[in-house]
Design a protein around this motif. Structure first.
Motif, short mmCIF file in Angstrom:
data_model
loop_
_atom_site.label_atom_id
_atom_site.label_comp_id
_atom_site.label_asym_id
_atom_site.label_seq_id
_atom_site.Cartn_x
_atom_site.Cartn_y
_atom_site.Cartn_z
N ASN A 1 -1.88 6.33 -0.74
CA ASN A 1 -3.03 5.44 -0.74
C ASN A 1 -3.87 5.83 0.46
OD1 ASN A 1 -4.93 3.43 -0.58
ND2 ASN A 1 -3.48 1.73 -0.75
N ILE A 2 -5.08 6.35 0.21
CA ILE A 2 -5.92 6.85 1.29
C ILE A 2 -6.93 5.80 1.76
CG2 ILE A 2 -5.58 9.25 0.60
CD1 ILE A 2 -8.36 9.16 -0.71
N ASN A 3 -6.74 4.56 1.38
CA ASN A 3 -7.61 3.46 1.79
C ASN A 3 -7.06 2.76 3.02
OD1 ASN A 3 -9.63 3.27 -0.56
ND2 ASN A 3 -7.63 3.45 -1.56
N ARG A 4 -7.95 2.39 3.93
CA ARG A 4 -7.51 1.70 5.15
C ARG A 4 -7.23 0.22 4.93
NH1 ARG A 4 -10.91 4.04 10.24
NH2 ARG A 4 -10.55 6.23 9.79
N GLN A 5 -7.85 -0.38 3.90
CA GLN A 5 -7.71 -1.83 3.75
C GLN A 5 -7.29 -2.28 2.36
OE1 GLN A 5 -11.37 -3.59 5.09
NE2 GLN A 5 -11.13 -2.83 7.16
N ASP A 6 -7.39 -1.44 1.36
CA ASP A 6 -7.15 -1.87 -0.01
C ASP A 6 -5.87 -1.27 -0.59
OD1 ASP A 6 -9.62 -3.43 -0.58
OD2 ASP A 6 -10.55 -1.51 -0.04
N THR A 7 -5.17 -2.08 -1.36
CA THR A 7 -3.96 -1.65 -2.06
C THR A 7 -4.35 -0.94 -3.35
OG1 THR A 7 -2.74 -3.52 -1.15
CG2 THR A 7 -1.84 -2.54 -3.14
N VAL A 8 -3.57 0.05 -3.76
CA VAL A 8 -3.73 0.68 -5.06
C VAL A 8 -2.48 0.41 -5.88
CG1 VAL A 8 -5.31 2.46 -4.23
CG2 VAL A 8 -2.88 2.95 -4.33
N TYR A 9 -2.61 0.52 -7.19
CA TYR A 9 -1.52 0.16 -8.10
C TYR A 9 -1.19 1.33 -9.01
CZ TYR A 9 -3.32 -4.26 -6.47
OH TYR A 9 -3.75 -5.28 -5.67
N LEU A 10 0.10 1.61 -9.16
CA LEU A 10 0.54 2.64 -10.10
C LEU A 10 1.14 1.94 -11.30
CD1 LEU A 10 2.25 5.25 -7.75
CD2 LEU A 10 -0.11 5.18 -8.56
N THR A 11 0.65 2.31 -12.49
CA THR A 11 1.17 1.71 -13.72
C THR A 11 2.10 2.65 -14.46
OG1 THR A 11 -0.80 2.41 -14.96
CG2 THR A 11 -0.86 0.22 -13.96
#
Length: 169
Positions: A76-86
């Motif tokens: 996850n290359i975001n400093r503040q946001d979560t990413v989701y793997l489905t």
């Protein structure tokens, strides 16, 4: 009598050691359940990424292969946001599905990396193994980054190289 006990013990240890151990490892033996999350009800951006992974490469001729350990990084290359793997599906050279790594949606926290390790003795993928990752992010959030590092060592020789994911949807 003691000779027979030692002989029996020695033979059983020998045969146990000779059996091929199938071990599909993942860093911190697959605690995907601890990463399971219910997706937020917001409208999310959906995507898929292809990643080539080599569990074997040809050496000298097309008839000789060299086994590799592959570390698959999901970042996850975001400093503040979560990413989701489905989804994270692993395929062999012929496009046959080998395994799916998790059945529920999992999260990757901001700036976090999670990994899958394909053991050097796991030859199922072959010379053309690959992954398809399905993911979701909030609008305007950078998509996750996927890469693999393949490595093998033998004596004083070492071999390593890397691949990067490519968005396909």
């Amino acid at each position: 009598m003691m000779k027979y006990v030692l002989l029996t013990l020695s033979l059983s240890l020998f045969f146990t050691a000779c059996q091929e151990q199938k071990e599909y490892s993942s860093v911190d033996p697959v605690n995907w359940g601890k990463r399971t999350i219910n997706l937020p009800q917001d409208s999310l951006v959906t995507g898929s990424t292809y990643l080539s992974v080599y569990s074997q490469i040809y050496s000298q001729t097309e008839h000789v292969t060299h086994d590799l350990t592959a570390t698959v990084s999901m970042r996850n290359i975001n400093r503040q946001d979560t990413v989701y793997l489905t989804g994270a599906e692993y395929f062999d050279t012929h496009g046959n599905g080998i395994r799916t790594y998790f059945k529920n949606v999992i999260y990757i926290a901001p700036m976090e990396t999670i990994e899958i390790v394909i053991d050097e003795h796991d030859r199922e993928g072959g010379t053309g193994a690959n992954f398809i990752f399905d993911w979701k992010t909030a609008p305007g959030v950078a998509e996750p980054h996927f890469e693999a590092v393949m490595i093998s060592t033998s004596g004083q020789q070492g071999l390593s190289f890397a691949t990067s994911g490519q968005r396909i949807e």
